[in-house]
Design an enzyme around this catalytic site. Structure first.
Site, mmCIF file in Angstrom:
data_model
loop_
_atom_site.group_PDB
_atom_site.id
_atom_site.type_symbol
_atom_site.label_atom_id
_atom_site.label_comp_id
_atom_site.label_asym_id
_atom_site.label_seq_id
_atom_site.Cartn_x
_atom_site.Cartn_y
_atom_site.Cartn_z
ATOM 1 N N ALA A 15 8.155 1.389 1.980
ATOM 2 C CA ALA A 15 8.496 1.566 3.395
ATOM 3 C C ALA A 15 8.672 3.057 3.655
ATOM 4 C CB ALA A 15 9.780 0.824 3.736
ATOM 5 N N ASP A 16 8.530 3.436 4.898
ATOM 6 C CA ASP A 16 8.795 4.834 5.270
ATOM 7 C C ASP A 16 10.264 5.021 5.616
ATOM 8 O OD1 ASP A 16 6.067 5.840 5.057
ATOM 9 O OD2 ASP A 16 5.669 4.384 6.639
ATOM 10 N N GLY A 68 2.962 4.556 7.303
ATOM 11 C CA GLY A 68 2.620 5.954 7.036
ATOM 12 C C GLY A 68 1.227 6.067 6.425
ATOM 13 N N GLY A 69 0.854 5.049 5.638
ATOM 14 C CA GLY A 69 -0.481 5.035 5.021
ATOM 15 C C GLY A 69 -1.524 4.365 5.895
ATOM 16 N N GLU A 106 -0.485 -5.204 6.092
ATOM 17 C CA GLU A 106 0.823 -5.377 5.425
ATOM 18 C C GLU A 106 1.657 -6.422 6.159
ATOM 19 O OE1 GLU A 106 1.335 -0.843 3.645
ATOM 20 O OE2 GLU A 106 2.260 -1.337 5.546
ATOM 21 N N THR A 146 4.333 4.270 -3.744
ATOM 22 C CA THR A 146 5.284 3.439 -4.499
ATOM 23 C C THR A 146 4.612 2.128 -4.900
ATOM 24 O OG1 THR A 146 6.931 4.373 -2.983
ATOM 25 C CG2 THR A 146 7.708 2.721 -4.544
ATOM 26 N N THR A 170 0.836 -1.202 0.000
ATOM 27 C CA THR A 170 0.000 0.000 0.000
ATOM 28 C C THR A 170 0.875 1.259 0.000
ATOM 29 O OG1 THR A 170 -1.717 -1.167 1.218
ATOM 30 C CG2 THR A 170 -1.778 1.236 1.350
ATOM 31 N N GLY A 171 0.410 2.299 -0.694
ATOM 32 C CA GLY A 171 1.157 3.561 -0.697
ATOM 33 C C GLY A 171 1.451 4.003 -2.120
HETATM 34 C C1 5RP Z 1 1.555 2.188 4.129
HETATM 35 C C2 5RP Z 1 3.029 1.934 4.133
HETATM 36 C C3 5RP Z 1 3.789 2.407 2.940
HETATM 37 O O1 5RP Z 1 4.519 1.346 2.433
HETATM 38 C C4 5RP Z 1 4.709 3.508 3.342
HETATM 39 O O2 5RP Z 1 3.956 4.507 4.003
HETATM 40 C C5 5RP Z 1 5.437 4.094 2.138
HETATM 41 O O3 5RP Z 1 4.541 4.777 1.335
HETATM 42 P P1 5RP Z 1 5.009 5.588 0.051
HETATM 43 O O4 5RP Z 1 5.414 4.575 -0.974
HETATM 44 O O5 5RP Z 1 3.770 6.362 -0.352
HETATM 45 O O6 5RP Z 1 6.139 6.489 0.460
HETATM 46 O O7 5RP Z 1 3.597 1.378 5.026
HETATM 47 O O8 5RP Z 1 0.967 1.760 5.328
#
Ligand code: 5RP
Length: 223
Positions: free
Chosen positions: A87-88, A100-101, A107, A35, A32-33
């Site tokens: 990942a963050d 972050g999402g 996940e 990327t 999710t997110g």
């Molecule tokens: C969502 C996550 C995402 O993988 C993480 O927030 C990275 O998101 P992005 O690709 O938008 O930077 O853990 O719960």
């Protein structure tokens, strides 16, 4: 290169990785997110090789179905060769901070089932120590105040994520200021607080492969 271009580049690298390392017809786990969204959009290129998918959030399920992929309930899946997610933050030993999402629990569940976790992110996410990004913790709503007090005792500053409810009907505390020198131990300590569903440290089960987007190209790191 912009951050978006780096995400597109790692998404393409992940497509190559799946095409070369996962048997045709396999089920692919999808994170999710932003990327992960790039990966979903690129996955269309190898649609004929993808037997079905498993999604780590309702948003990802919707996007996958929008592209015509079959999305299975994880309970119907016995073998998941690969899970691709962002990942963050991620360390050189491929321990991650995620959520972050707000999709961290699903996940972590999909990652637990997968044989291989392929993390896709841009170079800004590679860190020496986890914790500059606030650590998300999914909490049962009635336990929110108690869990927050317990986190303060551990040295963190929890902040309620206002107006956000997870796909599981819970709330998120984003924890600032934690010294995460021992991620495996911290992951276990936080998960042991009653009322915590899970926290965003993916240390006990980290990534197996990192595809890192850098201005010089996509770098592959393995654990
Ligand atoms: C969502 C996550 C995402 O993988 C993480 O927030 C990275 O998101 P992005 O690709 O938008 O930077 O853990 O719960």
């Amino acid at each position: 290169m912009t951050q978006d271009e780096l995400k597109q580049a790692v998404a393409q690298a992940a497509i190559r990785y799946v095409a070369e390392n996962v048997p045709a017809g396999s089920i692919v786990g999808v994170g999710t997110g932003s990327t992960a969204n790039c990966f979903i959009d690129a996955l269309v290129q190898i649609k004929d090789r993808v037997g079905a998918t498993v999604a780590s959030s309702e948003a990802t399920k919707k996007r996958l179905e929008g592209h015509g992929f079959m999305v299975l309930d994880l309970n119907a899946v016995t073998s998941l060769p690969v899970y691709v997610d962002g990942a963050d933050e991620i360390t050189h030993s491929l321990e991650m901070l995620k959520g972050g999402g707000g999709a961290l629990t699903r996940e972590k569940i999909v990652a637990a089932v997968a044989d291989r976790f392929v993390c896709v992110c841009d170079a800004s996410k590679l860190v020496a120590t986890l914790g500059t990004f606030p650590l998300p913790i999914e909490v049962i709503p009635m336990a929110q105040a108690y869990v927050a007090r317990e986190i303060v005792k551990l040295g963190g500053q929890p902040k309620f994520r206002d107006g956000f409810i997870t796909d599981n009907g819970n709330v998120i505390l984003d924890v600032h200021g934690l010294a995460i020198d021992a991620p495996v131990a911290m992951e276990a300590t936080l998960n042991a607080i009653v009322g915590v569903v899970t926290n965003g440290l993916f240390a006990r089960r980290g990534a197996d492969v990192l595809l890192l987007g850098t201005p010089a190209g996509v770098r592959q790191m393995v654990c």
